[in-house]
Design a protein around this motif. Structure first.
Motif, PDB file in Angstrom:
ATOM      1  N   ILE A 361      -4.651   5.026  -2.407  1.00  0.00           N
ATOM      2  CA  ILE A 361      -5.302   5.795  -1.354  1.00  0.00           C
ATOM      3  C   ILE A 361      -5.465   4.934  -0.091  1.00  0.00           C
ATOM      4  CG2 ILE A 361      -7.527   5.406  -2.510  1.00  0.00           C
ATOM      5  CD1 ILE A 361      -7.068   8.588  -0.744  1.00  0.00           C
ATOM      6  N   GLY A 362      -4.628   3.906  -0.006  1.00  0.00           N
ATOM      7  CA  GLY A 362      -4.633   3.076   1.194  1.00  0.00           C
ATOM      8  C   GLY A 362      -5.830   2.152   1.294  1.00  0.00           C
ATOM      9  N   MET A 363      -6.459   1.857   0.144  1.00  0.00           N
ATOM     10  CA  MET A 363      -7.597   0.943   0.151  1.00  0.00           C
ATOM     11  C   MET A 363      -7.072  -0.469  -0.061  1.00  0.00           C
ATOM     12  SD  MET A 363      -9.952   2.983   0.751  1.00  0.00           S
ATOM     13  CE  MET A 363     -11.339   1.890   0.638  1.00  0.00           C
ATOM     14  N   GLY A 364      -6.516  -1.021   0.988  1.00  0.00           N
ATOM     15  CA  GLY A 364      -5.945  -2.347   0.888  1.00  0.00           C
ATOM     16  C   GLY A 364      -4.520  -2.299   0.375  1.00  0.00           C
ATOM     17  N   PHE A 365      -3.868  -3.467   0.413  1.00  0.00           N
ATOM     18  CA  PHE A 365      -2.501  -3.638  -0.065  1.00  0.00           C
ATOM     19  C   PHE A 365      -1.511  -2.728   0.666  1.00  0.00           C
ATOM     20  CE2 PHE A 365       0.406  -5.312  -3.298  1.00  0.00           C
ATOM     21  CZ  PHE A 365      -0.181  -6.537  -3.512  1.00  0.00           C
ATOM     22  N   SER A 366      -1.765  -2.508   1.960  1.00  0.00           N
ATOM     23  CA  SER A 366      -0.788  -1.744   2.749  1.00  0.00           C
ATOM     24  C   SER A 366       0.480  -2.573   2.880  1.00  0.00           C
ATOM     25  CB  SER A 366      -1.344  -1.458   4.142  1.00  0.00           C
ATOM     26  OG  SER A 366      -2.479  -0.639   4.042  1.00  0.00           O
ATOM     27  N   PRO A 367       1.644  -1.928   2.892  1.00  0.00           N
ATOM     28  CA  PRO A 367       2.901  -2.679   3.029  1.00  0.00           C
ATOM     29  C   PRO A 367       3.037  -3.294   4.427  1.00  0.00           C
ATOM     30  CG  PRO A 367       3.292  -0.388   2.336  1.00  0.00           C
ATOM     31  CD  PRO A 367       1.853  -0.495   2.704  1.00  0.00           C
ATOM     32  N   ASN A 368       3.936  -4.258   4.551  1.00  0.00           N
ATOM     33  CA  ASN A 368       4.280  -4.836   5.852  1.00  0.00           C
ATOM     34  C   ASN A 368       4.963  -3.776   6.713  1.00  0.00           C
ATOM     35  OD1 ASN A 368       6.249  -5.189   3.681  1.00  0.00           O
ATOM     36  ND2 ASN A 368       7.598  -5.970   5.268  1.00  0.00           N
ATOM     37  N   SER A 369       5.046  -4.030   8.048  1.00  0.00           N
ATOM     38  CA  SER A 369       5.628  -2.981   8.887  1.00  0.00           C
ATOM     39  C   SER A 369       7.099  -2.779   8.550  1.00  0.00           C
ATOM     40  CB  SER A 369       5.420  -3.252  10.375  1.00  0.00           C
ATOM     41  OG  SER A 369       5.592  -4.593  10.641  1.00  0.00           O
TER      42      SER A 369
END
Ligand code: MIC
Ligand code: SF4
Length: 641
Positions: A361-369
């Motif tokens: 749910i996008g709580m951290g660990f978002s990927p690099n651009s």
């Protein structure tokens, strides 16, 4: 005429209506669950109903979505939920105990019972033969108060499984195969029953992966029979007494039957940005991978984690890959630790995250651009990961582990022999992270603790007879509730603060929408097909309500979102002729007159004042839905009753 599994459960829980497909039925609800991101609002609504104790057999409040507590907001929400739970007779599953669906499956779900949860993946418990459905928070609040849950009697689909999965192919591939066949719209209005000889070859966690992801088909729910495999699972959880056998009658009638031969399936992958954009892994093998995330309510069982551990054992992940593992529950994590599999995972180079939703749910660990992220999750909607230009792919734990090792999308069958795993015949049961409520006698003395982030519910008013509004936003097909009301680490702490949340409404589509809607005063949104698919979050209706949205006109709606709109007093109109969608433009001034009579007749006329054209709309609602809309939503309607 024989009955399907779902019909048998419905029959035993029918409060009103008839089991005629397409007509409204009301069901008695045995169990409810909430999670923190939808729970705060659900409990505010429950308190507004004014019942002293929950009337269900079992209600559980989980904390699993926002466990970062990057500020006081969420900690306050958690304390509020804990205090409400204690007072009103609800069990409280502490943060860290696990993802609601995984824990509910392990510890509380019962074959043959009904469950609704304020989370769209509640059908996970269909894996043990429960009739489990996702619902808006308000519907869950009403069910906790002893009220019925209303749905349209669904069509019945059956998936007939034959054969047995080949090595390196697993339940996730079955989910992706059915998504490939039916698409994200293909299950709308249906309950999907999984049957056939092949069912016997699937363990409960595998079944739960399949019912979990049935949500992505838009299905009302998915269900497996309750059989020997179910009994063994419940016995291993120390609760064999909860077992009852359940199967469909041989002459049950289905609206559609789909055959899948498990032995013909290959490893599959859902490509960006939709769970039904399915390809064979072998077709895109070789694509460089930056990140791999293993977990979520779809694939975080002990079976999945042991499989991953066995694949990683004695190896190292590629230097270029960042690998996260989030076991679905404390039970799974402790079992991994006890048997040493956790060491295998960590030694390979994985990062261990909490037993919670986390990156899903996008709580951290978002990927690099621009990064490529392979996830064992169930949704890859644009922007959901927190990185808008990332390419998120949905895969099985086997495919995820293979990519972590090679740094590329890899057909796991190229890795050699499929490692064997064995599941325990007895799980280590420790429910100490589930706090029991106060007794009915003590409840009165329990205070409800509300921090400053908890704001009141947006105001609703009885329906006027006319809407004069601006077409402030026009969007396309398959708009998800992640588009309407995004989540993620920056926004999730404000789930109990509608005014603040409103600043992010439709941010993925058009950042100027909130300001424009406020300036317009009254808004109509125009959408394409399957408007509101995905999450059950009622915030995708409450925030538009706050911003002055009076109606949404779309080609078609997803089930839970349509119910949430009505619960919030916003009218979901459908185009009588879908081609009229093209005749309306953003900025047009719109008018719908004679609303009361139109709702009674099931047909309305939208006048585009700017263009001087009329567009026929359909508004066929049940009597109860009409009354709700007239009253201004479910809460005022419930109070009226
Ligand atoms: C999701 O997977 O989108 C969520 C977050 O679990 C939602 C609930 C929510 O928005 O809080 C869901 O699926 O209903
Ligand atoms: Fe949590 Fe993701 Fe499952 Fe939703 S889909 S309940 S965010 S793990």
């Amino acid at each position: 005429m024989g009955l399907t599994i779902a019909e048998k459960i419905i029959q035993r829980h029918l409060v009103s209506g008839e089991m005629i497909r397409g007509s409204e039925i009301a069901l008695r609800i045995d169990q409810t669950l909430t999670q923190d991101a939808t729970g705060t609002m659900a409990y505010i609504e429950f308190e507004a109903i004014g019942v002293p104790r929950v009337k269900t057999e079992l209600s559980v409040a989980y904390i699993d979505h926002n466990t970062l507590q990057s500020g006081f907001e969420n900690a306050d929400d958690h304390i509020y939920i804990q205090s409400v739970a204690k007072k009103y007779g609800i069990r409280f599953s502490r943060p860290g105990n696990g993802i609601c669906h995984q824990v509910h499956l392990e510890r509380f779900g019962k074959p043959g019972k009904t469950l609704i949860g304020s989370d769209s993946h509640t059908p996970t418990c269909g894996g043990i033969g429960m009739l489990a459905m996702g619902a808006g928070g308000m519907d869950v609040a009403v069910a906790m108060g002893g009220g019925a849950y209303y749905i349209t009697m669904p069509k019945m689909y059956k998936v007939n499984l034959t054969g047995r999965l080949s090595p390196w192919v697993s339940a996730k591939d079955v989910s992706l195969e059915i998504l490939r066949i039916l698409s994200v719209k293909g299950g709308v209005g249906a309950i999907i029953e999984w049957g056939g000889e092949g069912v016997k070859t699937l363990s409960v966690p595998e079944r739960a992966t399949i019912t979990n992801m049935g949500t992505e088909l838009g299905a009302t729910t998915s269900i497996f029979p309750s059989d020997e495999v179910t009994r063994e699972f419940l016995a291993a959880q120390g609760r064999e007494e909860d077992f009852t056998p359940l199967e469909s009658d041989p002459d049950a009638v289905y609206d559609r039957v789909i055959d899948i031969d498990l032995s013909t399936l290959e490893p599959l992958i859902a490509c960006p940005h939709s769970p039904d954009n399915v390809k064979r892994v072998s077709e895109i093998a070789g694509t460089k991978v930056d990140q791999v995330c293993i977990g979520s309510c779809t694939n975080s069982s002990l079976r999945d984690m042991l499989r991953v551990a066995a694949i990683l054992k004695g190896k190292k992940i590629a230097d270029s890959v960042s690998l996260s593992i989030s076991p679905g529950s404390k039970q799974v994590l402790t079992a991994l630790a006890d048997c040493g599999a956790l060491t295998d995972i960590l030694s390979a180079g994985a990062r261990l995250l909490e037993c919670a939703c986390g990156p899903c749910i996008g709580m951290g660990f978002s990927p690099n651009s621009g990064g490529v992220s392979l996830r064992t999750f169930n949704r890859n909607f644009e922007g959901r990961s927190g990185t808008s230009d990332a390419g998120v792919y949905l895969v099985s734990p086997e495919v995820a582990a293979a990519a972590a090792l090679t740094g590329k999308i890899t057909d796991p069958r190229t890795l050699g022999e499929y490692p064997k795993i064995s599941l325990p015949s007895e799980y280590r049961v420790d429910d100490s992270a589930v706090i029991m409520p106060a007794s009915a006698a003590d409840a009165e003395r329990v205070p409800v603790i509300k921090g400053p982030n908890i704001k009141s519910f947006p105001e609703t008013a009885p329906l006027p007879d006319e809407i004069e509004a601006s077409l402030t936003l026009k969007v396309g097909d398959n708009i998800t509730t992640d588009h309407i009301m995004p989540a993620g680490a920056k926004i999730l702490p404000y789930r109990s603060n509608i005014p603040h949340l409103s600043k992010f409404c439709f941010a993925v589509c058009d950042e100027t929408f909130p300001e424009r809607a406020k300036a317009a005063g009254k808004t109509v949104i125009v959408g394409g097909a399957n408007y509101g698919q995905g999450s059950s979050r009622e915030h995708a209706a409450l925030v538009p309500l706050y911003l002055g949205v009076k109606a949404v006109v779309a080609k078609s709606f997803a089930r839970i979102h349509a119910a949430n709109l009505i619960n919030a007093g916003i009218i979901p109109f459908t185009f009588a002729d879908g081609d009229d969608y093209d005749r309306l433009d953003e900025g047009d001034a719109l008018k719908i007159e004679n609303l009361h009579a139109s709702l009674e007749n099931g047909a309305a006329t939208l006048v585009d004042v700017t263009k001087g054209i009329s567009v026929p709309l359909v508004c066929t609602f049940t009597e109860r839905q009409r009354k709700m809309l007239f009253a201004g939503g479910l809460l005022p309607y419930t109070k009226e009753q």
